[in-house]
Design an enzyme around this catalytic site. Structure first.
Site, PDB file in Angstrom:
ATOM      1  CB  SER A 102      13.826 -32.289  -0.064  1.00 45.84           C
ATOM      2  OG  SER A 102      12.506 -31.899  -0.407  1.00 45.84           O
ATOM      3  CE1 TYR A 111      14.308 -27.959   2.832  1.00 43.86           C
ATOM      4  CE2 TYR A 111      12.692 -28.233   1.084  1.00 43.86           C
ATOM      5  CZ  TYR A 111      13.400 -28.746   2.153  1.00 43.86           C
ATOM      6  OH  TYR A 111      13.212 -30.055   2.538  1.00 43.86           O
TER       7      TYR A 111
END
Length: 243
Positions: free
Chosen positions: A131, A144
């Site tokens: 990501s 995250y």
């Protein structure tokens, strides 16, 4: 016949990539946690899809990955598309630990197993979907963003290891922005949300070209370019979060 194993291909980005590879003539090995979803996916092209129930957080996941590779008859491309993430400004321990278990421990199990398989085979293409969140620490999602940075660095290290051992293994680190999948189904309004089908097409193109790092899409590449230039003293003052 080219053979690809995709972890997490029964929904979202992995599903779109798997469909496109099938159209391009690949045989696909699909792994996921839910047997019913795997069986439903297999009905798309039963002669070209092998399935295996697998949970990356479980200690037997490496053995099950090997079982899937055997069902498929080998593996030329490995794509890890399983991961979880959630905003957690309250730092609830169960949320942070769950993210770490999947995105760090599970990630490591799977990519190490793929690396060792390709090392023994003599060649292979190892790809992961991380990501853009790994670029900077995001206050709204500490675990995250940190786990995605871990994934970026781990692939860097494996690439160097492959070079040191003179292995013919290619690596692709795919870094999408916000994608309209179940991962972002919390009701939060995410900016510049991308459709999974469009993202899947971009990923397949990146895999075909064997790109080392693929930021998806151009808008996010522009954002990441400037994120990296922001000094830490200023970054900590910036309200970088979804709306």
């Amino acid at each position: 016949m080219k053979r690809a194993v995709i972890i997490g291909a029964t929904s979202g980005i992995g599903y779109e990539v798997a469909k496109l590879l099938l159209l391009q003539g690949w045989n696909i090995g699909v792994a996921g946690r839910r047997q019913s979803s795997l069986e439903a996916f297999q009905t798309i092209a039963p002669d070209h899809i092998a399935i295996q129930a697998l949970d990356v957080t479980e200690s037997d996941s490496e053995a099950k990955l090997q079982r899937l590779i055997e069902k498929l008859g080998g593996m030329d491309l490995f794509l890890l598309s399983s991961g979880i993430g959630k905003q957690n400004m309250e730092l609830k321990p169960d949320i942070e630990q769950s993210i770490i278990s999947t995105n760090v421990s599970g990630f490591t199990r799977m990519v190490d197993a793929a690396f060792l398989y390709f090392k023994k085979q003599g060649h292979g293409h190892l790809a992961v979907i991380s990501s853009i969140a790994g670029t900077k620490g995001l206050g709204a999602a500490p675990a995250y963003s940190a786990t995605k940075r871990y994934q970026n660095i781990y692939i860097d290290a494996l690439e160097q290891l492959a070079h040191l051992q003179k292995l013919n293994i290619r690596f692709t680190d795919i870094r999408p922005g916000f994608v309209d999948t179940d991962l972002l189904s919390s009701g939060t309004d995410y900016p510049m949300l991308m459709k999974p089908g469009i993202v899947g097409e971009s990923i397949v193109k990146a895999l075909k070209r064997k790109k080392r790092i693929a930021i998806i899409d151009g808008r996010y590449a522009f954002i990441v370019f400037f994120w990296r230039m922001i000094p830490q003293w200023l970054w900590k003052r910036m309200p970088v979060k979804t709306r």
